[in-house]
Design a protein around this motif. Structure first.
Motif, short mmCIF file in Angstrom:
data_model
loop_
_atom_site.label_atom_id
_atom_site.label_comp_id
_atom_site.label_asym_id
_atom_site.label_seq_id
_atom_site.Cartn_x
_atom_site.Cartn_y
_atom_site.Cartn_z
N ALA A 124 0.83 -1.25 -0.03
CA ALA A 124 0.00 0.04 0.02
C ALA A 124 0.78 1.48 -0.10
N SER A 125 2.09 1.23 0.01
CA SER A 125 2.98 2.33 0.18
C SER A 125 2.72 3.24 1.38
N VAL A 126 2.58 2.46 2.54
CA VAL A 126 2.13 3.43 3.50
C VAL A 126 3.01 2.86 4.79
N GLY A 127 2.94 3.24 5.82
CA GLY A 127 3.96 2.70 7.00
C GLY A 127 3.22 1.96 7.74
N VAL A 128 3.88 0.87 8.48
CA VAL A 128 3.13 -0.06 9.47
C VAL A 128 2.09 0.55 10.22
N GLY A 129 2.37 1.78 10.87
CA GLY A 129 1.57 2.22 11.74
C GLY A 129 0.28 2.61 11.36
N THR A 130 0.40 2.88 10.04
CA THR A 130 -1.07 3.27 9.20
C THR A 130 -1.71 2.20 8.97
N VAL A 131 -1.03 0.96 8.61
CA VAL A 131 -1.90 -0.27 8.60
C VAL A 131 -2.64 -0.77 9.82
N HIS A 132 -1.74 -0.57 10.91
CA HIS A 132 -2.19 -1.02 12.20
C HIS A 132 -3.44 -0.22 12.55
N ARG A 133 -3.53 1.05 12.40
CA ARG A 133 -4.52 2.02 12.66
C ARG A 133 -5.69 1.63 11.67
N VAL A 134 -5.51 1.39 10.66
CA VAL A 134 -6.77 1.01 9.80
C VAL A 134 -7.40 -0.41 10.03
N LEU A 135 -6.53 -1.29 10.34
CA LEU A 135 -6.99 -2.50 10.86
C LEU A 135 -7.66 -2.65 12.30
N LYS A 136 -7.30 -1.69 13.10
CA LYS A 136 -7.96 -1.41 14.41
C LYS A 136 -9.06 -0.65 14.13
N GLY A 137 -9.44 0.10 13.10
CA GLY A 137 -10.52 0.70 12.91
C GLY A 137 -10.65 2.36 13.58
N GLN A 138 -9.40 2.72 13.88
CA GLN A 138 -9.22 4.03 14.31
C GLN A 138 -9.47 5.03 13.35
N SER A 139 -10.16 6.22 13.84
CA SER A 139 -10.46 7.25 13.01
C SER A 139 -9.49 8.28 12.58
N ASN A 140 -8.02 8.17 12.98
CA ASN A 140 -7.38 9.17 12.71
C ASN A 140 -6.55 8.69 11.53
N VAL A 141 -7.26 8.21 10.42
CA VAL A 141 -6.65 7.66 9.18
C VAL A 141 -7.54 8.47 8.18
N SER A 142 -6.80 8.96 6.86
CA SER A 142 -7.83 9.29 6.11
C SER A 142 -8.47 8.03 5.31
N SER A 143 -9.57 8.57 4.74
CA SER A 143 -10.27 7.63 3.88
C SER A 143 -9.68 7.03 2.75
#
Length: 68
Positions: free
Chosen positions: A22-41
């Motif tokens: 996805a060309s993103v950091g592992v933190g971004t993946v973690h936040r998306v998979l956890k359903g956190q709201s601080n990630v852009s759509s």
């Protein structure tokens, strides 16, 4: 695929694999998979597309291996 001896099956995509695809950091993946709201759509869609692609590829490869 990585073999997971504890459950006796191949594991699907790892966070590192998903992040690279996805060309993103592992933190971004973690936040998306956890359903956190601080990630852009947009980032969420990109990560989830990568998850689907990686997992579909691994499932297909596993099925092809079963035919041997």
């Amino acid at each position: 695929m990585t073999y997971e001896p504890a459950i006796g099956i191949e594991r699907l995509g790892t966070i590192k694999e998903i992040a690279a695809a996805a060309s993103v950091g592992v933190g971004t993946v973690h936040r998306v998979l956890k359903g956190q709201s601080n990630v852009s759509s947009s980032a969420s869609r990109t990560v989830m597309d990568a998850v689907r692609t990686i997992n579909e590829q691994k499932i297909t490869l596993a099925r092809m291996g079963d035919r041997s």
